[in-house]
Scaffold this motif. Sequence first.
Motif, PDB file in Angstrom:
ATOM      1  N   GLU A 313       0.820  -1.205   0.000  1.00 22.38           N
ATOM      2  CA  GLU A 313       0.000   0.000   0.000  1.00 22.38           C
ATOM      3  C   GLU A 313       0.858   1.261   0.000  1.00 22.38           C
ATOM      4  O   GLU A 313       0.508   2.275  -0.631  1.00 22.38           O
ATOM      5  N   PHE A 314       1.986   1.214   0.697  1.00 23.49           N
ATOM      6  CA  PHE A 314       2.937   2.331   0.706  1.00 23.49           C
ATOM      7  C   PHE A 314       3.418   2.614  -0.721  1.00 23.49           C
ATOM      8  O   PHE A 314       3.459   3.772  -1.177  1.00 23.49           O
ATOM      9  N   LEU A 315       3.766   1.554  -1.456  1.00 25.82           N
ATOM     10  CA  LEU A 315       4.233   1.724  -2.834  1.00 25.82           C
ATOM     11  C   LEU A 315       3.136   2.269  -3.743  1.00 25.82           C
ATOM     12  O   LEU A 315       3.398   3.082  -4.644  1.00 25.82           O
ATOM     13  N   ASN A 325       8.050  11.097  -3.584  1.00 29.10           N
ATOM     14  CA  ASN A 325       9.104  10.104  -3.803  1.00 29.10           C
ATOM     15  C   ASN A 325      10.467  10.789  -3.662  1.00 29.10           C
ATOM     16  O   ASN A 325      11.132  11.112  -4.642  1.00 29.10           O
ATOM     17  N   VAL A 326      10.875  10.989  -2.440  1.00 26.01           N
ATOM     18  CA  VAL A 326      12.116  11.721  -2.157  1.00 26.01           C
ATOM     19  C   VAL A 326      13.323  10.834  -2.451  1.00 26.01           C
ATOM     20  O   VAL A 326      13.207   9.598  -2.567  1.00 26.01           O
ATOM     21  N   PRO A 327      14.521  11.422  -2.582  1.00 22.26           N
ATOM     22  CA  PRO A 327      15.726  10.607  -2.774  1.00 22.26           C
ATOM     23  C   PRO A 327      15.953   9.667  -1.593  1.00 22.26           C
ATOM     24  O   PRO A 327      15.617   9.978  -0.444  1.00 22.26           O
ATOM     25  N   ALA A 328      16.524   8.534  -1.875  1.00 28.98           N
ATOM     26  CA  ALA A 328      16.772   7.535  -0.839  1.00 28.98           C
ATOM     27  C   ALA A 328      17.841   8.026   0.139  1.00 28.98           C
ATOM     28  O   ALA A 328      18.802   8.696  -0.265  1.00 28.98           O
ATOM     29  N   PRO A 329      17.719   7.743   1.412  1.00 23.86           N
ATOM     30  CA  PRO A 329      18.766   8.103   2.372  1.00 23.86           C
ATOM     31  C   PRO A 329      20.082   7.411   2.042  1.00 23.86           C
ATOM     32  O   PRO A 329      20.094   6.312   1.468  1.00 23.86           O
ATOM     33  N   ARG A 330      21.167   8.067   2.400  1.00 18.28           N
ATOM     34  CA  ARG A 330      22.485   7.511   2.083  1.00 18.28           C
ATOM     35  C   ARG A 330      22.711   6.162   2.765  1.00 18.28           C
ATOM     36  O   ARG A 330      23.342   5.265   2.194  1.00 18.28           O
ATOM     37  N   ILE A 331      22.181   5.994   3.959  1.00 18.46           N
ATOM     38  CA  ILE A 331      22.369   4.726   4.658  1.00 18.46           C
ATOM     39  C   ILE A 331      21.701   3.581   3.909  1.00 18.46           C
ATOM     40  O   ILE A 331      22.221   2.454   3.880  1.00 18.46           O
ATOM     41  N   ALA A 332      20.558   3.845   3.266  1.00 15.25           N
ATOM     42  CA  ALA A 332      19.876   2.806   2.486  1.00 15.25           C
ATOM     43  C   ALA A 332      20.659   2.474   1.219  1.00 15.25           C
ATOM     44  O   ALA A 332      20.747   1.303   0.824  1.00 15.25           O
ATOM     45  N   ILE A 333      21.240   3.468   0.594  1.00 18.00           N
ATOM     46  CA  ILE A 333      22.024   3.237  -0.633  1.00 18.00           C
ATOM     47  C   ILE A 333      23.220   2.343  -0.329  1.00 18.00           C
ATOM     48  O   ILE A 333      23.545   1.417  -1.093  1.00 18.00           O
ATOM     49  N   LEU A 344      12.889   6.850  -2.635  1.00 21.40           N
ATOM     50  CA  LEU A 344      12.175   6.188  -1.544  1.00 21.40           C
ATOM     51  C   LEU A 344      11.425   4.963  -2.039  1.00 21.40           C
ATOM     52  O   LEU A 344      11.299   3.967  -1.305  1.00 21.40           O
ATOM     53  N   LYS A 345      10.945   4.993  -3.256  1.00 19.45           N
ATOM     54  CA  LYS A 345      10.253   3.842  -3.827  1.00 19.45           C
ATOM     55  C   LYS A 345      11.175   2.628  -3.897  1.00 19.45           C
ATOM     56  O   LYS A 345      10.761   1.498  -3.598  1.00 19.45           O
ATOM     57  N   ASP A 346      12.429   2.844  -4.278  1.00 20.91           N
ATOM     58  CA  ASP A 346      13.387   1.741  -4.318  1.00 20.91           C
ATOM     59  C   ASP A 346      13.639   1.185  -2.915  1.00 20.91           C
ATOM     60  O   ASP A 346      13.790  -0.036  -2.730  1.00 20.91           O
ATOM     61  N   VAL A 347      13.677   2.067  -1.939  1.00 22.86           N
ATOM     62  CA  VAL A 347      13.904   1.622  -0.560  1.00 22.86           C
ATOM     63  C   VAL A 347      12.744   0.764  -0.075  1.00 22.86           C
ATOM     64  O   VAL A 347      12.946  -0.311   0.507  1.00 22.86           O
ATOM     65  N   VAL A 348      11.520   1.217  -0.318  1.00 28.37           N
ATOM     66  CA  VAL A 348      10.353   0.448   0.116  1.00 28.37           C
ATOM     67  C   VAL A 348      10.306  -0.905  -0.599  1.00 28.37           C
ATOM     68  O   VAL A 348       9.913  -1.923  -0.007  1.00 28.37           O
TER      69      VAL A 348
END
Length: 385
Positions: A313-315, A325-333, A344-348
Amino acid sequence: MSTWRALARRHVVPSPSQKLARLQVREPSATSFASRAGHQLAGSSSSAMRSRVAGSVLLRHLGPRVFGSATPAAASRPLLVGGEGGGVWARLLATSAAEAAKEEVAASKDNVASTAAAKAEAVQAAKEGEKGAVVSSYWGIVPAKLVNKDGAEWKWSCFRPWEAYTSDTSIDLTRHHQPKILLDKIAYWTVKSLRVPTDIFFQRRYGCRAMMLETVAAVPGMVGGMLLHLRSLRRFEHSGGWIRALLEEAENERMHLMTFMEVADPKWYERALVLAVQGVFFNAYFVGYLLSPKFAHRVVGYLEEEAIHSYTEFLRDLEAGKIENVPAPRIAIDYWRLPADATLKDVVTVVRADEAHHRDVNHFAADIHFQGLELNKTPAPLGYH
């Protein structure tokens, strides 16, 4: 006449032989009394000698610590024990005092040297313009300086480059364990009932919802790993890798939380709710795992299925533009080895794939228990996320 004779009998002077006999009769008692007195005097003198020796030993060892510079003068006084034994004790105490003094001097030199080295390191770091506190490694432990694949300095201490991975997003997200027996049905409807207050409270604020979800999802792996660890110690047996597998799951869920903390700003009452929910859930799951590990793993399997539904549902809201859809945080990258331009979509997407893997692991563990087997007899799926 009879009266004079009676008086004479009363005042008869004993002869020399009679006196000698009386003295011989009294002599053993006097000798025994003298011997007892001598023993008592000897015992008191020996106890006094021991107490004086003990006091001298304590004064020698504790004097430098208690009295400081005034003790050496007192320590140079002769020992209050006469004879040859006192000389031996004095030599022993003098030797131990000298050795203690040498050790203290060496320790003080080492401390001065380490302090000087720490100051030198701090000055050198300040000259080089390094940021942050400088840690002086007295024990020889030096923090490693790591770099990325591109040569840039690694900035994360919570995980290392070799712990990063590429998530398998091709996993089947639609798989579902159909509850058939009573225990499975209890686990399923327990999880379903927990979803109702969550939907009411968070509604469609998926960032805060994910934060709450991950604070709960990171608990079962730690509790299960801890209990399996203690069981392995009690029974002197291997764990089959399940301790590490469950701790990996807990660490992965915690990294989900660290990631969503970069994109969500929880309010004070949401933080308070996290404390309450985590306290209740930890104790409830702890007791549940002790009573029935198969029920506990089945509950987690259904929890992960609900997590997949929530992230789906988030996606949808991200794709529909309802959530930016903000840029992904550096820690997630760095953690999931995402592209530099990830969003953020890639992170989810990768987080949802992790939850699907945790779903499979916990349903697999529950199936092992339902078949009457032990977890340590089946190799754990290490690295399966």
